[in-house]
Write a protein that holds these residues in place. Structure first.
Motif, mmCIF file in Angstrom:
data_model
loop_
_atom_site.group_PDB
_atom_site.id
_atom_site.type_symbol
_atom_site.label_atom_id
_atom_site.label_comp_id
_atom_site.label_asym_id
_atom_site.label_seq_id
_atom_site.Cartn_x
_atom_site.Cartn_y
_atom_site.Cartn_z
ATOM 1 N N SER A 37 0.850 -1.181 0.000
ATOM 2 C CA SER A 37 0.000 0.000 0.000
ATOM 3 C C SER A 37 0.889 1.235 0.000
ATOM 4 N N GLY A 38 0.291 2.376 -0.291
ATOM 5 C CA GLY A 38 1.064 3.596 -0.386
ATOM 6 C C GLY A 38 0.384 4.763 0.283
ATOM 7 N N CYS A 39 1.192 5.752 0.610
ATOM 8 C CA CYS A 39 0.715 6.987 1.213
ATOM 9 C C CYS A 39 1.478 8.134 0.577
ATOM 10 N N SER A 40 0.745 9.105 0.027
ATOM 11 C CA SER A 40 1.366 10.274 -0.592
ATOM 12 C C SER A 40 1.218 11.529 0.253
ATOM 13 N N VAL A 41 0.660 11.385 1.445
ATOM 14 C CA VAL A 41 0.499 12.514 2.365
ATOM 15 C C VAL A 41 1.324 12.191 3.611
ATOM 16 N N PRO A 42 2.545 12.737 3.704
ATOM 17 C CA PRO A 42 3.446 12.366 4.799
ATOM 18 C C PRO A 42 2.840 12.482 6.194
ATOM 19 N N ARG A 43 2.010 13.480 6.446
ATOM 20 C CA ARG A 43 1.417 13.662 7.782
ATOM 21 C C ARG A 43 0.465 12.523 8.156
ATOM 22 N N GLU A 44 -0.042 11.805 7.177
ATOM 23 C CA GLU A 44 -0.932 10.669 7.450
ATOM 24 C C GLU A 44 -0.148 9.379 7.698
ATOM 25 N N ALA A 45 1.107 9.360 7.295
ATOM 26 C CA ALA A 45 1.907 8.128 7.359
ATOM 27 C C ALA A 45 2.040 7.537 8.761
ATOM 28 N N PRO A 46 2.332 8.329 9.805
ATOM 29 C CA PRO A 46 2.454 7.704 11.134
ATOM 30 C C PRO A 46 1.192 6.966 11.562
ATOM 31 N N ASP A 47 0.017 7.553 11.313
ATOM 32 C CA ASP A 47 -1.233 6.876 11.670
ATOM 33 C C ASP A 47 -1.396 5.571 10.903
ATOM 34 N N ILE A 48 -1.030 5.578 9.628
ATOM 35 C CA ILE A 48 -1.141 4.368 8.807
ATOM 36 C C ILE A 48 -0.189 3.292 9.311
ATOM 37 N N VAL A 49 1.032 3.695 9.673
ATOM 38 C CA VAL A 49 2.002 2.731 10.204
ATOM 39 C C VAL A 49 1.480 2.118 11.500
ATOM 40 N N ILE A 50 0.949 2.955 12.383
ATOM 41 C CA ILE A 50 0.412 2.463 13.656
ATOM 42 C C ILE A 50 -0.734 1.489 13.409
ATOM 43 N N ALA A 70 11.005 13.230 10.137
ATOM 44 C CA ALA A 70 9.881 13.589 11.008
ATOM 45 C C ALA A 70 8.851 12.468 11.060
ATOM 46 N N VAL A 71 8.626 11.797 9.943
ATOM 47 C CA VAL A 71 7.708 10.654 9.925
ATOM 48 C C VAL A 71 8.218 9.582 10.884
ATOM 49 N N MET A 72 9.497 9.262 10.797
ATOM 50 C CA MET A 72 10.055 8.221 11.659
ATOM 51 C C MET A 72 10.021 8.630 13.125
ATOM 52 N N ARG A 73 10.312 9.897 13.426
ATOM 53 C CA ARG A 73 10.234 10.342 14.818
ATOM 54 C C ARG A 73 8.807 10.185 15.350
ATOM 55 N N ALA A 74 7.812 10.563 14.542
ATOM 56 C CA ALA A 74 6.411 10.442 14.965
ATOM 57 C C ALA A 74 6.033 8.983 15.203
ATOM 58 N N VAL A 75 6.507 8.094 14.331
ATOM 59 C CA VAL A 75 6.216 6.669 14.505
ATOM 60 C C VAL A 75 6.904 6.152 15.769
ATOM 61 N N ALA A 97 25.804 15.029 4.835
ATOM 62 C CA ALA A 97 25.162 15.239 6.128
ATOM 63 C C ALA A 97 23.725 14.714 6.127
ATOM 64 N N THR A 98 23.017 14.914 5.037
ATOM 65 C CA THR A 98 21.641 14.428 4.938
ATOM 66 C C THR A 98 21.620 12.918 4.894
ATOM 67 N N ARG A 99 22.518 12.334 4.114
ATOM 68 C CA ARG A 99 22.544 10.871 3.998
ATOM 69 C C ARG A 99 22.926 10.194 5.300
ATOM 70 N N LEU A 100 23.711 10.870 6.138
ATOM 71 C CA LEU A 100 24.183 10.270 7.378
ATOM 72 C C LEU A 100 23.347 10.659 8.582
ATOM 73 N N HIS A 101 22.310 11.462 8.363
ATOM 74 C CA HIS A 101 21.460 11.909 9.471
ATOM 75 C C HIS A 101 20.910 10.701 10.214
ATOM 76 N N GLU A 102 21.031 10.729 11.518
ATOM 77 C CA GLU A 102 20.582 9.590 12.320
ATOM 78 C C GLU A 102 19.096 9.717 12.647
ATOM 79 N N LEU A 103 18.353 8.646 12.431
ATOM 80 C CA LEU A 103 16.939 8.613 12.809
ATOM 81 C C LEU A 103 16.868 8.296 14.294
ATOM 82 N N GLN A 104 16.328 9.216 15.052
ATOM 83 C CA GLN A 104 16.215 9.002 16.502
ATOM 84 C C GLN A 104 14.786 8.937 16.910
#
Length: 104
Positions: A37-50, A70-75, A97-104
């Motif tokens: 499935s897919g999501c094209s609205v990033p703000r909806e993605a965390p709810d869909i993942v949950i 931001a999606v990963m942080r919200a999840v 720097a962008t490629r190495l950014h750590e997801l926290q």
């Protein structure tokens, strides 16, 4: 996930470009993955993942309004550590720097 074929597990694609979501969905379904499935609205993605708890999240980093980080942080804020899933990050960013950014 145990007892379930890899190709039967849920995959979620998050990209602000509907054409990219459609292309990746088509490629994965052609390869035998039925639960895509897919999501094209990033703000909806965390709810869909949950809600869907996909086995794999394919996530674009460069999205307006709410980027992939931001999606990963919200999840991560809403899902307990044990419920997190595998994430494949897609990015066209050439900056180191962008490629190495750590997801926290």
């Amino acid at each position: 996930m145990s007892g379930q074929s890899t190709q039967d597990q849920q995959i979620l694609i998050v990209d602000d470009e509907p054409a990219a979501v459609a292309s990746l969905t088509r490629i994965l379904r052609h390869a035998g993955y039925a639960q895509v499935s897919g999501c094209s609205v990033p703000r909806e993605a965390p709810d869909i993942v949950i809600e869907t708890r996909p086995a794999l999240l394919i996530l674009d980093l460069g999205m307006p309004g709410m980027d992939g980080f931001a999606v990963m942080r919200a999840v991560h804020e809403r899902l307990p550590e044990a419920a997190r899933r595998a994430v494949l990050v897609l990015s066209a960013h050439a900056e180191r720097a962008t490629r190495l950014h750590e997801l926290q």
